[in-house]
Design a protein around this motif. Sequence first.
Motif, short mmCIF file in Angstrom:
data_model
loop_
_atom_site.label_atom_id
_atom_site.label_comp_id
_atom_site.label_asym_id
_atom_site.label_seq_id
_atom_site.Cartn_x
_atom_site.Cartn_y
_atom_site.Cartn_z
N THR A 243 -6.36 12.20 9.64
CA THR A 243 -5.76 12.23 10.99
C THR A 243 -4.39 11.54 11.02
OG1 THR A 243 -7.00 10.25 11.64
CG2 THR A 243 -7.99 12.36 12.18
N GLY A 244 -3.87 11.23 9.85
CA GLY A 244 -2.51 10.66 9.81
C GLY A 244 -2.33 9.59 8.77
N PHE A 245 -3.03 8.47 8.96
CA PHE A 245 -2.83 7.31 8.10
C PHE A 245 -4.12 6.50 7.98
CE2 PHE A 245 1.21 8.17 10.23
CZ PHE A 245 2.11 8.16 9.18
N LEU A 246 -4.22 5.72 6.91
CA LEU A 246 -5.24 4.68 6.86
C LEU A 246 -4.74 3.53 7.73
CD1 LEU A 246 -6.38 4.67 3.13
CD2 LEU A 246 -7.52 5.67 5.08
N VAL A 247 -5.67 2.85 8.40
CA VAL A 247 -5.29 1.82 9.37
C VAL A 247 -5.75 0.46 8.89
CG1 VAL A 247 -5.45 1.09 11.78
CG2 VAL A 247 -5.55 3.53 11.22
N ASP A 248 -4.80 -0.50 8.93
CA ASP A 248 -5.17 -1.91 8.74
C ASP A 248 -5.30 -2.49 10.14
OD1 ASP A 248 -5.38 -4.61 8.39
OD2 ASP A 248 -3.82 -4.75 6.85
N PRO A 249 -6.54 -2.61 10.65
CA PRO A 249 -6.71 -3.03 12.04
C PRO A 249 -6.44 -4.51 12.27
CG PRO A 249 -8.85 -2.79 10.99
CD PRO A 249 -7.83 -2.37 9.98
N LEU A 250 -6.41 -5.29 11.18
CA LEU A 250 -6.14 -6.72 11.33
C LEU A 250 -4.65 -6.98 11.46
CD1 LEU A 250 -8.66 -8.05 8.63
CD2 LEU A 250 -9.09 -7.40 11.01
N ALA A 251 -3.84 -6.17 10.75
CA ALA A 251 -2.38 -6.33 10.82
C ALA A 251 -1.74 -5.30 11.75
CB ALA A 251 -1.78 -6.18 9.42
N ASN A 252 -2.56 -4.39 12.32
CA ASN A 252 -2.08 -3.31 13.18
C ASN A 252 -0.99 -2.49 12.48
OD1 ASN A 252 -1.79 -1.64 15.40
ND2 ASN A 252 -0.44 -3.04 16.51
N LYS A 253 -1.34 -2.02 11.25
CA LYS A 253 -0.40 -1.22 10.47
C LYS A 253 -1.03 0.11 10.08
CE LYS A 253 2.39 -4.72 8.08
NZ LYS A 253 2.63 -5.33 6.75
N LYS A 254 -0.16 1.13 9.97
CA LYS A 254 -0.59 2.44 9.47
C LYS A 254 0.00 2.63 8.08
CE LYS A 254 -0.71 4.80 13.97
NZ LYS A 254 -0.06 5.85 14.78
N LEU A 255 -0.82 3.09 7.15
CA LEU A 255 -0.37 3.22 5.76
C LEU A 255 -0.79 4.56 5.17
CD1 LEU A 255 -1.72 -0.28 4.69
CD2 LEU A 255 0.68 0.23 5.05
N SER A 256 0.02 5.07 4.26
CA SER A 256 -0.41 6.24 3.49
C SER A 256 -1.51 5.78 2.54
CB SER A 256 0.76 6.82 2.70
OG SER A 256 1.11 5.93 1.65
N VAL A 257 -2.22 6.73 1.93
CA VAL A 257 -3.30 6.36 1.01
C VAL A 257 -2.75 5.55 -0.17
CG1 VAL A 257 -4.99 7.28 -0.64
CG2 VAL A 257 -4.81 8.27 1.66
N ASP A 258 -1.64 5.98 -0.74
CA ASP A 258 -1.04 5.24 -1.87
C ASP A 258 -0.69 3.82 -1.47
OD1 ASP A 258 -1.27 7.33 -3.68
OD2 ASP A 258 0.77 8.08 -3.35
N GLU A 259 -0.10 3.66 -0.30
CA GLU A 259 0.27 2.32 0.19
C GLU A 259 -0.97 1.46 0.40
OE1 GLU A 259 4.32 3.51 2.73
OE2 GLU A 259 2.35 3.55 3.71
N ALA A 260 -2.02 2.08 0.98
CA ALA A 260 -3.25 1.34 1.27
C ALA A 260 -3.93 0.84 0.00
CB ALA A 260 -4.22 2.22 2.07
N VAL A 261 -3.91 1.68 -1.05
CA VAL A 261 -4.50 1.26 -2.34
C VAL A 261 -3.64 0.16 -2.97
CG1 VAL A 261 -5.05 2.02 -4.69
CG2 VAL A 261 -5.69 3.45 -2.74
N SER A 262 -2.31 0.32 -2.89
CA SER A 262 -1.39 -0.67 -3.49
C SER A 262 -1.54 -2.06 -2.88
CB SER A 262 0.07 -0.22 -3.31
OG SER A 262 0.30 0.94 -4.05
N CYS A 263 -1.76 -2.10 -1.55
CA CYS A 263 -1.84 -3.41 -0.90
C CYS A 263 -3.28 -3.93 -0.80
CB CYS A 263 -1.18 -3.39 0.47
SG CYS A 263 -2.15 -2.53 1.74
N GLY A 264 -4.26 -3.16 -1.32
CA GLY A 264 -5.63 -3.64 -1.34
C GLY A 264 -6.41 -3.41 -0.06
#
Length: 353
Positions: free
Chosen positions: A202-223
Amino acid sequence: MQREAPPSAENGEAADSRQDQKEEREQEWEQELERSLKSRTVEVSAGGFHGRMVSLWELLFSKYVSEAKRQELLGKVRARSLELDELARLLSVLVQEAVQRSSTVKFTGLRRQVTASDLLDSGIIDKDTLADLVQGSKTVQEVTEMASVKRYLDGTGCIAGVLVPSKTDPAKMEKMTIYQAMWKGILRQGTALVLLEAQAATGFLVDPLANKKLSVDEAVSCGLVGSELHEKLLSAERAVTGYTDPYTGDQISLFQAMQKDLIVKEHGVRLLEAQIATGGIIDPVHSHRLPVEVAYRRGYFDQEMNQILCDPSDDTKGFFDPNTHENLTYMQLLRRCVPDPDTGLYFLKVFRK
């Protein structure tokens, strides 16, 4: 004192007749004007006209001319203060300028910039809004914030994370990412995976604690998620970025990939339903969501699939409520979530066993 005689029936009939004649003449004039505008053509190279001869009537009612501008020009023609030659020149210039400006006015799409002209073609903005943007009376920011536009550019929100009672104080709820909840055993691995796939689709993976939207590659890179899910989530993300047709090399949508058996139907239905529940089907070519009728037109959806999603069976209820152990649609599970008062992100409350 003499009273005036009431108007005779003949006088009334004469007035009515004059009025009828006036209306008839006006109607004839309008019909003659329409015929003249339809028969008078001009070559237009801009926009979708591609150098063909276009009638003044078609130009006046094209997407490049707002209602207000059309009425202004027609008013001048009716008042005989604007000749058809001059109208043709004005319309050619107007369309040329509108095309140039509408392709330079850009919005932020899911993965790339989207032109105002594309939003018009997709039925997300109307001709008057395009005219306002082109003329500078509305900004991109103002239009982006319109609810009818925002849902197609940003979506309406997915299930971002979970809320669980705190171990130290069960009266308080603790925010967690879906991946954290999986690792802590609060969500089953399969339940967590489908929720993360829905985020990616639906667009992006969400970091709900930091209120950030990330691509899959970015989400894997930042853990935010582990590398063991990388390939599965990249596959789901193609519902946003597009699948590659192995025969033509073209970029195609999720639904088209399902039709070509590039993705398992049950999996595709789950991701498609999540897109619709969060604002609309995603057009990977133009990088934004679409109104349903436009998705039909572009071949990104059909009546049969609409019926499947409108009348879900257990086969198409691809999401699991960890509290009630029910199989649900994404929309049903989303409705059980609570919005965070600070970020507006949706959290699913999960009670520890």
